[in-house]
Design a protein around this motif. Structure first.
Motif, PDB file in Angstrom:
ATOM      1  N   ALA A 271       0.835  -1.206   0.000  1.00  0.00           N
ATOM      2  CA  ALA A 271       0.000   0.000   0.000  1.00  0.00           C
ATOM      3  C   ALA A 271       0.870   1.256   0.000  1.00  0.00           C
ATOM      4  O   ALA A 271       0.562   2.245  -0.695  1.00  0.00           O
ATOM      5  CB  ALA A 271      -0.927  -0.008   1.213  1.00  0.00           C
ATOM      6  N   ALA A 272       1.962   1.240   0.766  1.00  0.00           N
ATOM      7  CA  ALA A 272       2.864   2.395   0.805  1.00  0.00           C
ATOM      8  C   ALA A 272       3.533   2.611  -0.548  1.00  0.00           C
ATOM      9  O   ALA A 272       3.688   3.750  -1.004  1.00  0.00           O
ATOM     10  CB  ALA A 272       3.910   2.193   1.893  1.00  0.00           C
ATOM     11  N   ALA A 273       3.940   1.522  -1.196  1.00  0.00           N
ATOM     12  CA  ALA A 273       4.583   1.641  -2.508  1.00  0.00           C
ATOM     13  C   ALA A 273       3.616   2.198  -3.545  1.00  0.00           C
ATOM     14  O   ALA A 273       3.986   3.027  -4.390  1.00  0.00           O
ATOM     15  CB  ALA A 273       5.120   0.281  -2.948  1.00  0.00           C
TER      16      ALA A 273
ATOM     17  N   GLY B  15      10.848   8.613  -4.771  1.00  0.00           N
ATOM     18  CA  GLY B  15      11.707   8.483  -3.606  1.00  0.00           C
ATOM     19  C   GLY B  15      10.895   8.230  -2.353  1.00  0.00           C
ATOM     20  O   GLY B  15       9.852   7.588  -2.407  1.00  0.00           O
ATOM     21  N   PRO B  16      11.331   8.759  -1.186  1.00  0.00           N
ATOM     22  CA  PRO B  16      10.651   8.476   0.068  1.00  0.00           C
ATOM     23  C   PRO B  16       9.197   8.923   0.054  1.00  0.00           C
ATOM     24  O   PRO B  16       8.840   9.918  -0.546  1.00  0.00           O
ATOM     25  CB  PRO B  16      11.480   9.268   1.092  1.00  0.00           C
ATOM     26  CG  PRO B  16      12.820   9.403   0.466  1.00  0.00           C
ATOM     27  CD  PRO B  16      12.558   9.539  -1.008  1.00  0.00           C
ATOM     28  N   ALA B  17       8.366   8.168   0.733  1.00  0.00           N
ATOM     29  CA  ALA B  17       6.937   8.459   0.802  1.00  0.00           C
ATOM     30  C   ALA B  17       6.565   8.804   2.231  1.00  0.00           C
ATOM     31  O   ALA B  17       7.102   8.248   3.178  1.00  0.00           O
ATOM     32  CB  ALA B  17       6.124   7.252   0.330  1.00  0.00           C
ATOM     33  N   ALA B  18       5.612   9.715   2.392  1.00  0.00           N
ATOM     34  CA  ALA B  18       5.106  10.047   3.711  1.00  0.00           C
ATOM     35  C   ALA B  18       3.979   9.098   4.064  1.00  0.00           C
ATOM     36  O   ALA B  18       3.075   8.867   3.260  1.00  0.00           O
ATOM     37  CB  ALA B  18       4.608  11.481   3.732  1.00  0.00           C
TER      38      ALA B  18
ATOM     39  N   PRO C 144      11.339   4.914   2.743  1.00  0.00           N
ATOM     40  CA  PRO C 144      11.488   4.539   1.345  1.00  0.00           C
ATOM     41  C   PRO C 144      10.217   3.889   0.802  1.00  0.00           C
ATOM     42  O   PRO C 144       9.503   3.192   1.514  1.00  0.00           O
ATOM     43  CB  PRO C 144      12.651   3.535   1.378  1.00  0.00           C
ATOM     44  CG  PRO C 144      13.413   3.887   2.615  1.00  0.00           C
ATOM     45  CD  PRO C 144      12.376   4.341   3.597  1.00  0.00           C
ATOM     46  N   ALA C 145       9.955   4.141  -0.486  1.00  0.00           N
ATOM     47  CA  ALA C 145       8.760   3.584  -1.116  1.00  0.00           C
ATOM     48  C   ALA C 145       8.882   2.078  -1.322  1.00  0.00           C
ATOM     49  O   ALA C 145       7.872   1.385  -1.442  1.00  0.00           O
ATOM     50  CB  ALA C 145       8.510   4.272  -2.458  1.00  0.00           C
ATOM     51  N   GLU C 146      10.120   1.568  -1.403  1.00  0.00           N
ATOM     52  CA  GLU C 146      10.344   0.137  -1.601  1.00  0.00           C
ATOM     53  C   GLU C 146      10.791  -0.494  -0.280  1.00  0.00           C
ATOM     54  O   GLU C 146      11.428   0.159   0.551  1.00  0.00           O
ATOM     55  CB  GLU C 146      11.382  -0.104  -2.686  1.00  0.00           C
ATOM     56  CG  GLU C 146      10.931   0.385  -4.058  1.00  0.00           C
ATOM     57  CD  GLU C 146      11.924   0.045  -5.144  1.00  0.00           C
ATOM     58  OE1 GLU C 146      11.496  -0.418  -6.207  1.00  0.00           O
ATOM     59  OE2 GLU C 146      13.145   0.248  -4.919  1.00  0.00           O
ATOM     60  N   SER C 147      10.439  -1.774  -0.109  1.00  0.00           N
ATOM     61  CA  SER C 147      10.726  -2.477   1.142  1.00  0.00           C
ATOM     62  C   SER C 147      11.103  -3.920   0.865  1.00  0.00           C
ATOM     63  O   SER C 147      10.827  -4.456  -0.209  1.00  0.00           O
ATOM     64  CB  SER C 147       9.490  -2.467   2.062  1.00  0.00           C
ATOM     65  OG  SER C 147       8.992  -1.174   2.273  1.00  0.00           O
ATOM     66  N   VAL C 148      11.699  -4.545   1.883  1.00  0.00           N
ATOM     67  CA  VAL C 148      11.840  -5.996   1.884  1.00  0.00           C
ATOM     68  C   VAL C 148      11.502  -6.476   3.293  1.00  0.00           C
ATOM     69  O   VAL C 148      12.059  -5.986   4.280  1.00  0.00           O
ATOM     70  CB  VAL C 148      13.244  -6.465   1.434  1.00  0.00           C
ATOM     71  CG1 VAL C 148      14.353  -5.871   2.289  1.00  0.00           C
ATOM     72  CG2 VAL C 148      13.313  -7.994   1.416  1.00  0.00           C
ATOM     73  N   VAL C 149      10.542  -7.394   3.371  1.00  0.00           N
ATOM     74  CA  VAL C 149      10.064  -7.930   4.648  1.00  0.00           C
ATOM     75  C   VAL C 149      10.733  -9.285   4.863  1.00  0.00           C
ATOM     76  O   VAL C 149      10.574 -10.203   4.042  1.00  0.00           O
ATOM     77  CB  VAL C 149       8.530  -8.086   4.644  1.00  0.00           C
ATOM     78  CG1 VAL C 149       8.050  -8.648   5.981  1.00  0.00           C
ATOM     79  CG2 VAL C 149       7.851  -6.755   4.339  1.00  0.00           C
ATOM     80  N   LEU C 150      11.469  -9.413   5.949  1.00  0.00           N
ATOM     81  CA  LEU C 150      12.184 -10.656   6.248  1.00  0.00           C
ATOM     82  C   LEU C 150      11.628 -11.266   7.528  1.00  0.00           C
ATOM     83  O   LEU C 150      11.485 -10.578   8.543  1.00  0.00           O
ATOM     84  CB  LEU C 150      13.683 -10.387   6.414  1.00  0.00           C
ATOM     85  CG  LEU C 150      14.390  -9.749   5.219  1.00  0.00           C
ATOM     86  CD1 LEU C 150      15.835  -9.449   5.567  1.00  0.00           C
ATOM     87  CD2 LEU C 150      14.312 -10.662   4.002  1.00  0.00           C
TER      88      LEU C 150
END
Length: 238
Positions: A28-30, A41-44, A52-58
């Motif tokens: 949803a953030a992306a 770039g970065p999202a509020a 950051p607009a991109e993520s990695v969930v581990l």
């Protein structure tokens, strides 16, 4: 794309469903970062702060669970048999057939914008394979290899070490890969893993002859991720 920040969310051992919920928030953030009037770039996000607009969930699945992708659920008899093992059953919006997730396995859900990266989906899947191969080389497992479809993932001989199943909507990725570190491989005996008859499953611990935990592989995994996807990592959390 050099140096683009990717937020890292280290969940530790959590239920599979919790990892999915965190992933959906990242998706949803992306998407919000790409919306009308959004800047690159970065999202509020609600709650304040730029991420950051991109993520990695581990994560590491805290409990055993069988999941299946878009190619079909197990029939009623098979589902009942799987429930009889004590594992959970979860449908997932990803490619691929049924597989197992459980303790001792690294789950990685990258949420990346392929349009912004100008990366085709097949190229993205190849990137996931490449980062696991780099990880394997860092650990001294040079015989690991990637094979052409339908044998997606990373293999040691005829045994799969890392399964890959992704979803991509509006060019935003979700789901990703499951790397067997010290997984109890007997859970795979109850299914045809990823729908591939006659193939086996293995783990880093089995192949290296020593106990390799999820924590052991996080640093080399993230180093490989950074190299393959040409990014910097942000550990500020959500």
């Amino acid at each position: 794309m050099s140096g683009v920040p990717v937020r890292v969310l280290l969940l530790g051992p959590v239920p599979y469903a919790e990892a999915l919920r965190v992933q959906e928030r990242c998706v949803a953030a992306a998407r919000a970062a790409r919306g009308p009037g959004a800047v690159r770039g970065p999202a509020a996000l609600p709650g304040g702060g730029a991420v950051p607009a991109e993520s990695v969930v581990l994560s590491e699945p805290a409990h055993p669970v069988y999941t299946w992708g878009l190619r079909g659920a197990p029939d009623a008899a098979a589902a009942a048999a799987l429930r009889g093992t004590g594992a959970g059953l979860v449908a997932a919006r990803r490619g691929g057939h049924i597989t197992f997730h459980g303790p001792g396995q690294l789950l990685a859900f990258p949420v990346l914008d392929l349009r912004r990266r100008r990366l085709p989906l097949r190229g993205y899947v190849a990137g996931l394979e490449a980062l696991v191969l780099r990880l394997c080389r860092r650990l001294g497992l040079g015989a690991a290899r990637a094979l052409p479809p339908p044998f997606t993932g990373v293999w040691m001989g005829d045994s799969k070490l890392c399964a890959i199943g992704v979803h991509c909507g509006n060019h935003i990725t979700s789901h990703g890969l499951a790397l067997n570190c010290c997984t109890d491989l007997t859970w795979f005996d109850h299914i045809v893993p990823c729908g591939l008859e006659g193939k086996g499953v293995t783990s880093l611990s089995h192949e290296l002859g020593r106990h390799i935990t999820v924590d052991h592989v996080l640093e080399p995994f993230l180093d490989s991720f950074q190299e393959v996807f040409d990014c910097t990592l942000d550990f500020s959390g959500d």
